[in-house]
Design a protein around this motif. Structure first.
Motif, PDB file in Angstrom:
ATOM      1  N   TYR A  88       1.354   1.106 -10.049  1.00  0.00           N
ATOM      2  CA  TYR A  88       3.173   1.041  -9.346  1.00  0.00           C
ATOM      3  C   TYR A  88       3.166   1.009  -7.891  1.00  0.00           C
ATOM      4  O   TYR A  88       3.552   1.679  -6.873  1.00  0.00           O
ATOM      5  CB  TYR A  88       3.215   2.544  -9.624  1.00  0.00           C
ATOM      6  N   TRP A  89       2.133   0.718  -7.818  1.00  0.00           N
ATOM      7  CA  TRP A  89       1.676   0.110  -5.458  1.00  0.00           C
ATOM      8  C   TRP A  89       3.215  -0.519  -5.729  1.00  0.00           C
ATOM      9  O   TRP A  89       3.092  -2.095  -6.619  1.00  0.00           O
ATOM     10  CB  TRP A  89       0.514   0.021  -5.093  1.00  0.00           C
ATOM     11  N   PRO A  90       3.710  -0.579  -4.488  1.00  0.00           N
ATOM     12  CA  PRO A  90       3.882   0.312  -3.893  1.00  0.00           C
ATOM     13  C   PRO A  90       5.428   0.986  -3.670  1.00  0.00           C
ATOM     14  O   PRO A  90       6.045   0.971  -2.444  1.00  0.00           O
ATOM     15  CB  PRO A  90       4.235  -1.137  -1.986  1.00  0.00           C
ATOM     16  N   LEU A 143     -16.795  -1.411  -2.848  1.00  0.00           N
ATOM     17  CA  LEU A 143     -15.837  -2.682  -3.409  1.00  0.00           C
ATOM     18  C   LEU A 143     -15.894  -3.570  -4.521  1.00  0.00           C
ATOM     19  O   LEU A 143     -15.261  -3.673  -5.145  1.00  0.00           O
ATOM     20  CB  LEU A 143     -16.041  -4.186  -2.150  1.00  0.00           C
ATOM     21  N   ALA A 144     -17.539  -2.986  -5.508  1.00  0.00           N
ATOM     22  CA  ALA A 144     -17.565  -3.340  -6.556  1.00  0.00           C
ATOM     23  C   ALA A 144     -17.210  -2.603  -7.113  1.00  0.00           C
ATOM     24  O   ALA A 144     -16.554  -3.569  -8.420  1.00  0.00           O
ATOM     25  CB  ALA A 144     -19.002  -3.784  -7.015  1.00  0.00           C
ATOM     26  N   GLU A 145     -17.043  -1.360  -7.271  1.00  0.00           N
ATOM     27  CA  GLU A 145     -16.097  -0.729  -7.740  1.00  0.00           C
ATOM     28  C   GLU A 145     -14.920  -0.753  -8.193  1.00  0.00           C
ATOM     29  O   GLU A 145     -13.834  -0.407  -8.909  1.00  0.00           O
ATOM     30  CB  GLU A 145     -16.361   0.867  -7.736  1.00  0.00           C
ATOM     31  N   LYS A 146     -14.104  -1.359  -7.401  1.00  0.00           N
ATOM     32  CA  LYS A 146     -12.613  -1.763  -7.078  1.00  0.00           C
ATOM     33  C   LYS A 146     -12.292  -3.372  -7.818  1.00  0.00           C
ATOM     34  O   LYS A 146     -10.913  -3.449  -7.787  1.00  0.00           O
ATOM     35  CB  LYS A 146     -12.228  -1.376  -5.820  1.00  0.00           C
ATOM     36  N   GLN A 147     -12.994  -3.688  -7.809  1.00  0.00           N
ATOM     37  CA  GLN A 147     -12.955  -5.229  -8.493  1.00  0.00           C
ATOM     38  C   GLN A 147     -11.908  -5.125  -9.449  1.00  0.00           C
ATOM     39  O   GLN A 147     -12.510  -3.973 -11.008  1.00  0.00           O
ATOM     40  CB  GLN A 147     -14.277  -5.823  -8.533  1.00  0.00           C
ATOM     41  N   ARG A 206      -4.920  -1.005  -4.551  1.00  0.00           N
ATOM     42  CA  ARG A 206      -6.602  -0.586  -4.245  1.00  0.00           C
ATOM     43  C   ARG A 206      -6.601  -0.744  -3.057  1.00  0.00           C
ATOM     44  O   ARG A 206      -6.622   0.164  -2.361  1.00  0.00           O
ATOM     45  CB  ARG A 206      -7.518  -0.779  -4.718  1.00  0.00           C
ATOM     46  N   THR A 207      -6.949  -1.563  -2.581  1.00  0.00           N
ATOM     47  CA  THR A 207      -7.412  -1.580  -0.644  1.00  0.00           C
ATOM     48  C   THR A 207      -6.626  -1.613  -0.048  1.00  0.00           C
ATOM     49  O   THR A 207      -6.611  -0.895   1.191  1.00  0.00           O
ATOM     50  CB  THR A 207      -7.916  -3.252  -0.737  1.00  0.00           C
ATOM     51  N   GLU A 208      -5.353  -1.933  -0.475  1.00  0.00           N
ATOM     52  CA  GLU A 208      -4.159  -1.161   0.511  1.00  0.00           C
ATOM     53  C   GLU A 208      -3.522   0.113   0.343  1.00  0.00           C
ATOM     54  O   GLU A 208      -3.034   0.646   1.590  1.00  0.00           O
ATOM     55  CB  GLU A 208      -3.222  -2.924  -0.081  1.00  0.00           C
ATOM     56  N   ILE A 209      -3.431   0.570  -0.878  1.00  0.00           N
ATOM     57  CA  ILE A 209      -3.861   1.888  -0.878  1.00  0.00           C
ATOM     58  C   ILE A 209      -4.501   3.116   0.385  1.00  0.00           C
ATOM     59  O   ILE A 209      -4.382   3.876   1.094  1.00  0.00           O
ATOM     60  CB  ILE A 209      -3.706   2.605  -1.862  1.00  0.00           C
ATOM     61  N   GLU A 210      -5.683   1.686   0.096  1.00  0.00           N
ATOM     62  CA  GLU A 210      -6.371   2.959   1.404  1.00  0.00           C
ATOM     63  C   GLU A 210      -6.280   2.855   2.395  1.00  0.00           C
ATOM     64  O   GLU A 210      -6.810   3.708   3.250  1.00  0.00           O
ATOM     65  CB  GLU A 210      -8.025   2.288   0.907  1.00  0.00           C
ATOM     66  N   ALA A 211      -5.729   1.418   3.199  1.00  0.00           N
ATOM     67  CA  ALA A 211      -5.617   1.173   4.291  1.00  0.00           C
ATOM     68  C   ALA A 211      -4.535   2.378   4.523  1.00  0.00           C
ATOM     69  O   ALA A 211      -4.550   2.696   6.243  1.00  0.00           O
ATOM     70  CB  ALA A 211      -5.482   0.379   4.181  1.00  0.00           C
ATOM     71  N   PHE A 212      -3.432   2.199   3.392  1.00  0.00           N
ATOM     72  CA  PHE A 212      -2.570   2.834   3.678  1.00  0.00           C
ATOM     73  C   PHE A 212      -2.404   4.214   4.541  1.00  0.00           C
ATOM     74  O   PHE A 212      -1.708   5.303   5.097  1.00  0.00           O
ATOM     75  CB  PHE A 212      -1.542   3.269   2.785  1.00  0.00           C
ATOM     76  N   ALA A 213      -3.443   4.682   3.631  1.00  0.00           N
ATOM     77  CA  ALA A 213      -3.908   6.513   3.428  1.00  0.00           C
ATOM     78  C   ALA A 213      -4.738   6.521   5.015  1.00  0.00           C
ATOM     79  O   ALA A 213      -4.631   8.041   6.093  1.00  0.00           O
ATOM     80  CB  ALA A 213      -4.759   6.378   2.828  1.00  0.00           C
ATOM     81  N   ALA A 240       7.457   4.204  -3.780  1.00  0.00           N
ATOM     82  CA  ALA A 240       8.222   5.449  -3.712  1.00  0.00           C
ATOM     83  C   ALA A 240       6.794   6.403  -3.845  1.00  0.00           C
ATOM     84  O   ALA A 240       6.766   7.375  -3.279  1.00  0.00           O
ATOM     85  CB  ALA A 240       8.587   5.877  -2.917  1.00  0.00           C
ATOM     86  N   ARG A 241       7.156   6.587  -5.343  1.00  0.00           N
ATOM     87  CA  ARG A 241       5.662   7.729  -5.652  1.00  0.00           C
ATOM     88  C   ARG A 241       4.942   7.315  -5.273  1.00  0.00           C
ATOM     89  O   ARG A 241       3.885   8.664  -5.386  1.00  0.00           O
ATOM     90  CB  ARG A 241       6.524   7.699  -7.344  1.00  0.00           C
ATOM     91  N   SER A 242       4.260   6.065  -5.335  1.00  0.00           N
ATOM     92  CA  SER A 242       2.822   6.318  -4.784  1.00  0.00           C
ATOM     93  C   SER A 242       2.342   6.347  -4.029  1.00  0.00           C
ATOM     94  O   SER A 242       1.559   6.886  -3.151  1.00  0.00           O
ATOM     95  CB  SER A 242       2.600   4.416  -5.223  1.00  0.00           C
ATOM     96  N   LYS A 243       3.556   6.386  -2.708  1.00  0.00           N
ATOM     97  CA  LYS A 243       3.128   6.666  -1.079  1.00  0.00           C
ATOM     98  C   LYS A 243       3.019   7.882  -1.276  1.00  0.00           C
ATOM     99  O   LYS A 243       2.829   8.947  -0.273  1.00  0.00           O
ATOM    100  CB  LYS A 243       4.694   5.714  -0.603  1.00  0.00           C
ATOM    101  N   ALA A 244       4.109   8.502  -1.564  1.00  0.00           N
ATOM    102  CA  ALA A 244       4.265  10.007  -1.627  1.00  0.00           C
ATOM    103  C   ALA A 244       3.013  10.732  -2.153  1.00  0.00           C
ATOM    104  O   ALA A 244       3.441  11.581  -1.270  1.00  0.00           O
ATOM    105  CB  ALA A 244       5.754  10.582  -2.072  1.00  0.00           C
ATOM    106  N   LEU A 245       2.905  10.797  -3.010  1.00  0.00           N
ATOM    107  CA  LEU A 245       1.678  11.062  -3.742  1.00  0.00           C
ATOM    108  C   LEU A 245      -0.029  10.921  -2.906  1.00  0.00           C
ATOM    109  O   LEU A 245      -0.733  11.746  -2.440  1.00  0.00           O
ATOM    110  CB  LEU A 245       1.371  10.627  -4.821  1.00  0.00           C
ATOM    111  N   VAL A 246       0.210   9.984  -2.872  1.00  0.00           N
ATOM    112  CA  VAL A 246      -1.468   8.860  -1.420  1.00  0.00           C
ATOM    113  C   VAL A 246      -0.734  10.553  -0.498  1.00  0.00           C
ATOM    114  O   VAL A 246      -2.431  11.070   0.177  1.00  0.00           O
ATOM    115  CB  VAL A 246      -0.810   7.796  -0.933  1.00  0.00           C
ATOM    116  N   ALA A 247       0.328  10.368   0.334  1.00  0.00           N
ATOM    117  CA  ALA A 247       0.719  11.278   1.211  1.00  0.00           C
ATOM    118  C   ALA A 247       0.199  12.719   1.362  1.00  0.00           C
ATOM    119  O   ALA A 247      -0.232  13.219   1.913  1.00  0.00           O
ATOM    120  CB  ALA A 247       2.320  11.034   1.805  1.00  0.00           C
ATOM    121  N   HIS A 248       0.555  12.977  -0.132  1.00  0.00           N
ATOM    122  CA  HIS A 248       0.284  14.763   0.186  1.00  0.00           C
ATOM    123  C   HIS A 248      -1.288  14.449   0.123  1.00  0.00           C
ATOM    124  O   HIS A 248      -1.817  15.595   0.695  1.00  0.00           O
ATOM    125  CB  HIS A 248       0.832  14.741  -1.505  1.00  0.00           C
ATOM    126  N   GLU A 249      -1.713  13.734  -0.517  1.00  0.00           N
ATOM    127  CA  GLU A 249      -3.610  13.866  -0.941  1.00  0.00           C
ATOM    128  C   GLU A 249      -4.144  13.636   1.300  1.00  0.00           C
ATOM    129  O   GLU A 249      -4.829  14.536   0.946  1.00  0.00           O
ATOM    130  CB  GLU A 249      -4.057  12.921  -2.117  1.00  0.00           C
TER     131      GLU A 249
END
Length: 402
Positions: free
Chosen positions: A330-332, A261-265, A272-279, A334-343
């Protein structure tokens, strides 16, 4: 006619016979016969007295021997009970040692307050029982003195044996009571300890769910330790060691979560935390670590975005996803979501091993793209722009990987 005088015996006296007189009186009893009877009576009395004394001596010996047998039987039984008390005390000590390790390792991360209080109460009772058992275990038992000879000595020694037998019988009762107390205390302490560590192991899942940002390896260690504790059946050194390992793993999770969490500050922390929860929501049950950098796989500057996934097959498998800061910028979208979905399509391979050809990068990327499409992410950032559109058959196959 005059008769001649009776010849005189040497030293005797002669008397004329009495004519017409009374016959001579009978001689009085001789004193020697009276003395013989006296001696006979005296001898008989001596014999009777001797027999009586011998009987008393014999009775004293028999009484002493019987008392000695009863005494020794009681002492032998007391020794056996004392040995059993020693065993119970040793077992209690082992349980107390294990409980001490548990008490020293516990934290409020996993063990609940009710279990902690019950364990402490059982430990206090066990300490009292252990003190009593230990003190009695050192008690010496009476030992019979050498057998005396004379009856009057034997009677006293017999009384002493009876008294010491009663003392040994009381000691035996004390040993039995203390053993029962030690065994009950050991069982109660073991039960309380097992309930406490089992509760802690049972709390591991909830603890993990509350600290998803902890590193994968720390989470896996917590799971292993919780499983080991859950397999325990009695509070002993092995169980206590496993519990200590569980608490250590929980503390390590807290530490790694804080570091992550300190690294994401910074300004992008929320995204970042929203993207991780989404993944994590796209691949339930898959352990995901995240790393953030300005550039990932050569992308991240301008309006470009970069992502990279590494996964390890296993039981369970786990994965690390690297994302460029621009994905969060660029969150949230569509590009960000699609890239995250690929990973995530790469990461979820740990759940779907063997469903596609993972022997070369081309098929690996086609799979991740197909998986993102199967989840409904149609933006070209799903991998299509970089690797082309996958065949429908692969999309259909990827739809079976969830």
């Amino acid at each position: 006619m005059v008769e001649s005088p009776v010849p005189l015996a040497p030293g005797g006296h002669a008397f004329d016979p009495v004519i017409g007189g009374s016959p001579p009186a009978a001689s009085p009893p001789q004193r020697r016969s009276h003395r013989a009877r006296t001696w006979m009576l005296g001898g008989l009395a001596v014999i009777i007295l001797g027999a009586a004394c011998a009987g008393v001596q014999w009775g004293a010996n028999v009484g002493y021997d019987d008392a000695l047998v009863a005494f020794q039987d009681t002492v032998d039984g007391a020794q056996a009970d004392q040995a059993r008390l020693d065993e119970a005390a040793a077992s209690l000590t082992e349980t107390m040692d294990a409980a001490t390790v548990v008490a020293g390792a516990r934290t409020d991360l996993l063990m609940d307050a009710e279990s902690t209080a019950a364990l402490d109460a059982a430990a206090e009772s066990a300490a009292v029982a252990a003190d009593e058992a230990t003190s009695l275990a050192d008690d010496s038992l009476p030992v019979a003195a050498a057998k005396p000879v004379w009856a009057w000595e034997l009677f006293g020694a017999t009384a002493q044996l009876d008294e010491e037998r009663d003392d040994a019988a009381q000691q035996r009762d004390d040993f039995d009571d203390a053993r029962d107390g030690a065994e009950a205390a050991s069982e109660a302490l073991s039960d309380a300890g097992m309930a406490a560590v089992m509760a802690a192991a049972g709390a591991a899942d909830e603890f993990e769910a509350a600290h998803v940002s902890a590193r994968n390896l720390d989470i896996l260690d917590l799971r292993r330790q919780a499983e080991q504790v859950s397999g325990a059946v009695v509070l002993d050194a092995t169980t206590a060691e496993a519990y200590a390992g569980l608490e250590t793993a929980a503390a390590a999770m807290i530490a790694s979560e804080k570091a992550e969490l300190a690294e994401k500050q910074g300004p992008l922390f929320q995204a970042r935390t929203e993207i991780e929860a989404f993944a994590r929501g796209l691949a339930p049950g898959v352990l995901l670590d995240f790393d953030w950098s300005a550039l990932v796989n050569g992308y991240g500057y301008g309006d470009s975005m970069g992502g990279y996934a590494t996964w390890w097959y296993g039981d369970p498998g786990y994965s690390t996803i690297e994302l460029s800061n621009s994905v969060a910028e660029y969150w949230p979208g569509a590009r960000s979501k699609a890239l995250v979905a690929h990973e995530v399509g790469h990461a979820i391979s740990v759940k779907c091993e063997g469903m596609y050809d993972d022997s070369n990068s081309g098929t690996v990327e086609a799979w991740a793209t197909a998986w993102a499409i199967s989840k409904g992410f149609t933006d070209a950032a799903n991998g299509t722009s970089a690797y082309g559109a996958p065949p429908q058959s692969l999309i259909d196959a990827a739809a079976g990987c969830r």
